[in-house]
Design a protein around this motif. Structure first.
Motif, PDB file in Angstrom:
ATOM      1  N   ASP A   1     -26.112 -30.379  13.422  1.00 53.02           N
ATOM      2  CA  ASP A   1     -26.770 -31.591  13.496  1.00 53.02           C
ATOM      3  C   ASP A   1     -27.159 -32.041  11.994  1.00 53.02           C
ATOM      4  OD1 ASP A   1     -28.551 -33.616  14.392  1.00 53.02           O
ATOM      5  OD2 ASP A   1     -29.833 -32.249  15.468  1.00 53.02           O
ATOM      6  N   VAL A   2     -26.725 -33.130  11.868  1.00 50.38           N
ATOM      7  CA  VAL A   2     -26.695 -33.557  10.586  1.00 50.38           C
ATOM      8  C   VAL A   2     -27.316 -35.128  10.239  1.00 50.38           C
ATOM      9  CG1 VAL A   2     -25.306 -34.255   8.300  1.00 50.38           C
ATOM     10  CG2 VAL A   2     -24.479 -32.528   9.914  1.00 50.38           C
ATOM     11  N   ASN A   3     -28.173 -35.111   9.177  1.00 46.23           N
ATOM     12  CA  ASN A   3     -28.862 -36.384   8.978  1.00 46.23           C
ATOM     13  C   ASN A   3     -29.209 -36.396   7.477  1.00 46.23           C
ATOM     14  OD1 ASN A   3     -30.366 -38.653   8.780  1.00 46.23           O
ATOM     15  ND2 ASN A   3     -31.898 -38.069  10.375  1.00 46.23           N
ATOM     16  N   VAL A   4     -28.374 -36.936   6.573  1.00 42.88           N
ATOM     17  CA  VAL A   4     -28.435 -36.847   5.146  1.00 42.88           C
ATOM     18  C   VAL A   4     -28.514 -37.957   4.396  1.00 42.88           C
ATOM     19  CG1 VAL A   4     -27.825 -34.160   4.955  1.00 42.88           C
ATOM     20  CG2 VAL A   4     -26.032 -36.108   4.955  1.00 42.88           C
ATOM     21  N   ARG A   5     -29.198 -38.006   3.367  1.00 38.88           N
ATOM     22  CA  ARG A   5     -28.884 -39.214   2.469  1.00 38.88           C
ATOM     23  C   ARG A   5     -28.722 -38.715   1.029  1.00 38.88           C
ATOM     24  NH1 ARG A   5     -32.546 -40.480   5.717  1.00 38.88           N
ATOM     25  NH2 ARG A   5     -34.298 -39.857   4.540  1.00 38.88           N
ATOM     26  N   ARG A   6     -27.729 -39.449   0.339  1.00 34.45           N
ATOM     27  CA  ARG A   6     -27.700 -39.061  -1.163  1.00 34.45           C
ATOM     28  C   ARG A   6     -26.829 -40.018  -1.929  1.00 34.45           C
ATOM     29  NH1 ARG A   6     -25.752 -34.390  -4.890  1.00 34.45           N
ATOM     30  NH2 ARG A   6     -25.420 -35.818  -6.596  1.00 34.45           N
ATOM     31  N   ARG A   7     -27.192 -40.339  -2.975  1.00 41.80           N
ATOM     32  CA  ARG A   7     -26.522 -41.428  -3.698  1.00 41.80           C
ATOM     33  C   ARG A   7     -25.512 -40.783  -4.742  1.00 41.80           C
ATOM     34  NH1 ARG A   7     -26.669 -46.698  -5.157  1.00 41.80           N
ATOM     35  NH2 ARG A   7     -28.633 -47.331  -3.618  1.00 41.80           N
ATOM     36  N   PHE A   8     -24.235 -41.059  -4.699  1.00 39.52           N
ATOM     37  CA  PHE A   8     -23.383 -40.761  -5.729  1.00 39.52           C
ATOM     38  C   PHE A   8     -22.987 -41.818  -6.566  1.00 39.52           C
ATOM     39  CE2 PHE A   8     -23.098 -37.885  -2.171  1.00 39.52           C
ATOM     40  CZ  PHE A   8     -22.671 -36.500  -2.464  1.00 39.52           C
ATOM     41  N   GLY A   9     -23.311 -41.848  -7.807  1.00 40.94           N
ATOM     42  CA  GLY A   9     -23.026 -43.102  -8.551  1.00 40.94           C
ATOM     43  C   GLY A   9     -23.476 -44.398  -7.936  1.00 40.94           C
ATOM     44  N   GLY A  10     -22.553 -45.166  -7.895  1.00 40.90           N
ATOM     45  CA  GLY A  10     -23.047 -46.540  -6.923  1.00 40.90           C
ATOM     46  C   GLY A  10     -22.680 -46.593  -5.550  1.00 40.90           C
ATOM     47  N   PHE A  11     -22.619 -45.355  -4.967  1.00 42.43           N
ATOM     48  CA  PHE A  11     -22.185 -45.201  -3.664  1.00 42.43           C
ATOM     49  C   PHE A  11     -23.171 -44.456  -2.710  1.00 42.43           C
ATOM     50  CE2 PHE A  11     -20.198 -42.085  -0.771  1.00 42.43           C
ATOM     51  CZ  PHE A  11     -19.301 -43.053   0.182  1.00 42.43           C
ATOM     52  N   GLN A  12     -23.601 -45.061  -1.831  1.00 40.82           N
ATOM     53  CA  GLN A  12     -24.845 -44.474  -1.121  1.00 40.82           C
ATOM     54  C   GLN A  12     -24.200 -43.845   0.249  1.00 40.82           C
ATOM     55  OE1 GLN A  12     -28.147 -44.680  -1.555  1.00 40.82           O
ATOM     56  NE2 GLN A  12     -28.780 -43.287   0.290  1.00 40.82           N
ATOM     57  N   LEU A  13     -24.408 -42.507   0.348  1.00 35.81           N
ATOM     58  CA  LEU A  13     -24.198 -41.802   1.590  1.00 35.81           C
ATOM     59  C   LEU A  13     -25.329 -41.415   2.509  1.00 35.81           C
ATOM     60  CD1 LEU A  13     -21.471 -39.962   2.699  1.00 35.81           C
ATOM     61  CD2 LEU A  13     -22.974 -38.064   2.158  1.00 35.81           C
ATOM     62  N   ASP A  14     -25.355 -42.220   3.630  1.00 37.26           N
ATOM     63  CA  ASP A  14     -26.412 -42.160   4.591  1.00 37.26           C
ATOM     64  C   ASP A  14     -25.796 -41.880   6.007  1.00 37.26           C
ATOM     65  OD1 ASP A  14     -28.585 -42.428   6.213  1.00 37.26           O
ATOM     66  OD2 ASP A  14     -29.017 -44.342   5.253  1.00 37.26           O
ATOM     67  N   THR A  15     -25.622 -40.586   6.446  1.00 35.98           N
ATOM     68  CA  THR A  15     -24.976 -40.181   7.476  1.00 35.98           C
ATOM     69  C   THR A  15     -25.760 -39.479   8.564  1.00 35.98           C
ATOM     70  OG1 THR A  15     -23.159 -40.001   5.954  1.00 35.98           O
ATOM     71  CG2 THR A  15     -22.805 -38.921   8.135  1.00 35.98           C
ATOM     72  N   GLN A  16     -25.572 -39.674   9.771  1.00 33.78           N
ATOM     73  CA  GLN A  16     -26.024 -38.902  10.723  1.00 33.78           C
ATOM     74  C   GLN A  16     -25.258 -38.541  11.801  1.00 33.78           C
ATOM     75  OE1 GLN A  16     -29.414 -40.966  12.408  1.00 33.78           O
ATOM     76  NE2 GLN A  16     -30.068 -39.215  13.619  1.00 33.78           N
ATOM     77  N   PHE A  17     -24.883 -37.562  12.180  1.00 28.52           N
ATOM     78  CA  PHE A  17     -23.979 -37.167  13.537  1.00 28.52           C
ATOM     79  C   PHE A  17     -24.165 -35.822  13.991  1.00 28.52           C
ATOM     80  CE2 PHE A  17     -20.653 -34.040  12.317  1.00 28.52           C
ATOM     81  CZ  PHE A  17     -20.812 -33.902  10.789  1.00 28.52           C
ATOM     82  N   GLN A  18     -23.831 -35.648  15.224  1.00 30.13           N
ATOM     83  CA  GLN A  18     -23.951 -34.242  16.164  1.00 30.13           C
ATOM     84  C   GLN A  18     -22.668 -34.085  16.506  1.00 30.13           C
ATOM     85  OE1 GLN A  18     -26.837 -34.971  19.104  1.00 30.13           O
ATOM     86  NE2 GLN A  18     -28.483 -34.495  17.736  1.00 30.13           N
ATOM     87  N   ALA A  19     -22.425 -32.774  16.451  1.00 34.15           N
ATOM     88  CA  ALA A  19     -21.323 -32.199  17.048  1.00 34.15           C
ATOM     89  C   ALA A  19     -21.340 -30.905  17.940  1.00 34.15           C
ATOM     90  CB  ALA A  19     -20.209 -31.865  15.924  1.00 34.15           C
ATOM     91  N   PHE A  20     -20.567 -30.910  18.950  1.00 33.11           N
ATOM     92  CA  PHE A  20     -20.890 -29.672  19.998  1.00 33.11           C
ATOM     93  C   PHE A  20     -19.766 -28.835  20.110  1.00 33.11           C
ATOM     94  CE2 PHE A  20     -23.228 -33.568  20.922  1.00 33.11           C
ATOM     95  CZ  PHE A  20     -24.510 -32.816  21.480  1.00 33.11           C
ATOM     96  N   GLY A  21     -19.372 -28.283  19.179  1.00 29.06           N
ATOM     97  CA  GLY A  21     -18.343 -27.199  19.170  1.00 29.06           C
ATOM     98  C   GLY A  21     -16.921 -27.874  19.283  1.00 29.06           C
ATOM     99  N   GLY A  22     -16.042 -27.014  19.212  1.00 27.52           N
ATOM    100  CA  GLY A  22     -14.309 -27.577  19.278  1.00 27.52           C
ATOM    101  C   GLY A  22     -14.332 -28.027  18.149  1.00 27.52           C
ATOM    102  N   LEU A  23     -13.255 -28.991  17.765  1.00 28.26           N
ATOM    103  CA  LEU A  23     -13.098 -29.390  16.376  1.00 28.26           C
ATOM    104  C   LEU A  23     -13.416 -30.914  16.126  1.00 28.26           C
ATOM    105  CD1 LEU A  23      -9.825 -28.619  14.732  1.00 28.26           C
ATOM    106  CD2 LEU A  23     -10.652 -31.173  14.762  1.00 28.26           C
ATOM    107  N   THR A  24     -14.270 -31.129  15.573  1.00 27.89           N
ATOM    108  CA  THR A  24     -14.902 -32.419  15.177  1.00 27.89           C
ATOM    109  C   THR A  24     -14.254 -32.899  13.912  1.00 27.89           C
ATOM    110  OG1 THR A  24     -17.093 -31.629  15.804  1.00 27.89           O
ATOM    111  CG2 THR A  24     -16.960 -33.808  14.646  1.00 27.89           C
ATOM    112  N   ALA A  25     -13.209 -34.074  13.820  1.00 30.25           N
ATOM    113  CA  ALA A  25     -12.658 -34.658  12.894  1.00 30.25           C
ATOM    114  C   ALA A  25     -13.713 -35.641  11.916  1.00 30.25           C
ATOM    115  CB  ALA A  25     -11.377 -35.369  13.345  1.00 30.25           C
ATOM    116  N   LEU A  26     -13.747 -35.455  10.964  1.00 30.21           N
ATOM    117  CA  LEU A  26     -14.485 -36.586  10.047  1.00 30.21           C
ATOM    118  C   LEU A  26     -13.270 -37.393   9.529  1.00 30.21           C
ATOM    119  CD1 LEU A  26     -17.140 -34.619   7.878  1.00 30.21           C
ATOM    120  CD2 LEU A  26     -17.520 -35.814   9.929  1.00 30.21           C
TER     121      LEU A  26
END
Lengths: 375, 231
Positions: free
Chosen positions: A8-33
């Protein structure tokens, strides 16, 4: 789903000029990003592993809170128990393969170890490599050792950041079965970063599509692959539907295998699979044509009756048509054909797929194990 | 003709002793300073860097004088050391070792730092994800991979210590049997009438010693490089 998510992920972080703002859940098995280079996939995995720190948010794995900016929790990487397989194997050059493998394992109390060294060495076929030094290994061998090393640290979750990206296709095919074994035999939840769609289709149960640091869509691979609106991200040229099928028969005389899905039968060139095996089949949109009547005297073996659910035609010559044949199928035809046949959503059509359009690059394993037959 | 006189042996052994202790005691500080410079950013880092390199750029006599002021019996630190522990550094072989260590320190730190900067931080990250604390990562990954640099630093510092003259003679003077190392003995002979032959013998001894140290380090470095291999 009612069960608690493994990740269970909900994170925010700025990398240089790039804004990561991500939320997702995964339920076992293989989750591909999944996403293009620069979409933020690796940054996200580094946040999960604790190698980078989010500005705000929360990360939990198997109910263990690893990061929570509000509660002031930030577990260091060594306390997270997440195995990380990097794109470059990152083996320790001063240690033998065996010492590399046991590096993380030795740091755990015996009661904390849930992976058996002998079993992992067997699974990844590492026995012949144990005495060697990392610099004498091939790229594929290095990745196998890196996999084993991460696994023997008995992680709660395995993070894999494009583990195949630096390998040629022969080496990729050498490693892929091992990753499938991890997923199916060890049943460890895996987060797998990739920008290669064929890897995702072959390996993943769940797919999270990232673009510009945001989650654009997440869900089952079949569901996402049949969405017309995601084609710019899932690959316009290679667009197509993904079907989960079961092997139900074999025509030895003509060298064909019969696959079934949702009451339909699908003939393809013979597969090396036993009856009852389940797999994933990718049917590229450009291999599907449409006909208003059932074709007579045609060479096409696979004809499916269905209803048009969506048509997307741009300015160019091509248009993509989504057809419901019990499951979604995608056809790429000319805008002229749509005009000439008067195709509209709701119309009944026949979808035609050449059997020989399906090759081994269209196949992926669908959750169940594939049993190899001897031939 | 070929055997060494008692005085030569005395200077030779004293030199070895001074250099040995100088390197041994300064090594942990050398590794720490190299690590701080290679891996950390902190306020005053360039000042710290300058301080470490100072002995390389100011006259050795100045370093010796500074040490005398600081560590002499009446110096700030020296007085305290004598009052609390009864230790006298000035005008003893220990002082010679301190002078040698300070003069050799920049060379040692430079070599270790270069080697540390070659260690891929990605390997350290990998070790962290495998459950190793930062200290353990340093001891099991960073340090072993820095061994070639540490070895180079040790040999360089050892050789530099053997040749130390200016700071030594200023700080601990030229006392036979106590602080008269090879270079000081050599200097003494050049100031003595008819000392040419003795000076030449010491010169040869110094060259042999330095070459032996250098060759040993080359050999060890090659062996370790072979063991570490490439990535």
């Amino acid at each position: 789903m009612t069960q608690a998510p493994v990740i269970d992920v909900n994170v925010r972080r700025r990398f240089g000029g790039f804004q990561l703002d991500t939320q997702f859940q995964a339920f076992g098995g293989l989750t591909a990003l999944f996403g293009r280079s620069g979409a933020g996939k690796t940054s996200l995995v580094n946040l999960l592993a604790g190698l980078e720190r989010p500005e705000a948010g929360r990360i939990s794995v198997n109910g263990h809170v690893l990061f929570d900016s509000e509660a002031g929790i930030d577990v260091p990487p060594e306390g997270r128990r997440l195995g990380y397989v990097f794109q470059e194997a990152r083996l320790f050059p001063h240690l033998s393969v065996e010492s590399n493998l046991t590096y993380g394992m030795k740091l755990l109390a015996a009661s904390e170890r849930h992976q058996d060294a002998g079993q992992v060495i067997d699974l990844l076929d590492l026995a012949p490599l144990l005495a060697r030094r990392p610099r004498t290994l091939s790229g594929g061998e290095k990745q196998r050792v890196a996999l084993g090393r991460a696994l023997l640290a008995s992680p709660r979750l395995l993070l894999m950041d494009e583990p195949l990206a630096s390998l040629d296709s022969a080496r990729k095919n050498e490693i892929l079965p091992f990753i499938e074994r991890l997923r199916d035999d060890i049943k460890l939840p895996i987060v797998y970063v990739s920008h290669a769609l064929e890897e995702v289709i072959r390996l993943a149960d769940t797919m999270v599509i990232l673009s510009d640091g945001q989650v654009v869509a997440s869900g089952g691979v079949e569901d996402l692959m049949s969405r017309l609106d995601l084609r710019p991200l899932t690959g316009r040229y290679e667009a197509g539907a993904v079907l989960s099928v079961t092997v139900t028969g074999r025509d030895a005389d003509f060298g064909l295998s019969q696959l079934s899905f949702g009451g339909n039968r699908f003939l393809v060139p013979a597969l090396d699979l036993a009856e009852g095996a389940t797999l994933r089949l990718r049917v590229r949109a450009r291999d599907v044509s449409l006909s208003l009547e059932a074709p007579q005297g045609s060479s096409i073996l696979n004809v499916f009756e269905g209803t048009i659910t969506e048509i997307e035609a741009g300015e160019g010559a091509q248009a993509d048509v989504l057809i419901d044949i019990g499951v979604p199928l995608m056809a790429r035809i000319t805008r002229k054909s749509i005009h000439d046949l008067g195709l509209k959503p709701g119309m009944a059509v026949h979808a035609l797929v050449k059997a020989v359009a399906i090759d081994r690059y269209s196949l992926g394993h669908g959750g169940g194990r594939i049993h190899r037959t001897g031939d | 003709m070929w055997s060494l006189s008692p005085l030569e042996i005395e200077a030779f052994m004293l030199s070895l002793k001074v250099a040995f202790w100088a390197v041994l005691v300064s090594l942990p500080f050398g590794i720490l300073a190299a690590w701080l410079l290679a891996r950390r950013s902190f306020p005053g880092k360039s000042l710290f860097n300058g301080l470490v390199h100072l002995p390389l750029i100011i006259p050795p006599v100045a370093v010796g004088y500074l040490l005398l002021v600081l560590l002499g019996r009446n110096g700030a630190l020296g007085g305290w050391l004598f009052d609390v522990f009864g230790i006298t550094i000035a005008f003893s072989w220990k002082g010679a070792a301190v002078a040698a260590a300070v003069m050799a320190f920049p060379l040692m730190v430079r070599a270790i730092r270069l080697s540390l900067e070659m260690v891929d931080p990605h390997l350290e990250q990998a070790a962290r994800t495998l459950g190793a604390s930062p200290l353990r990562v340093f001891l099991t990954v960073t340090l072993p991979l820095t061994v070639p640099g540490i070895l180079t630093g040790v040999i360089l510092a050892f050789a530099r210590s053997l040749g130390e003259f200016g700071a030594t003679i200023t700080f601990v003077s030229n006392i036979p049997g106590e602080t008269r190392t090879l270079p000081l003995a050599l200097y003494t002979l050049t100031q003595t009438p008819d000392g040419e032959l003795g000076a030449a013998r010491l010169l040869i001894l110094s060259v042999v010693l330095a070459l032996a140290a250098l060759m040993l380090s080359e050999m060890l470095a090659r062996r370790i490089a072979r063991q570490l291999g490439g990535g």
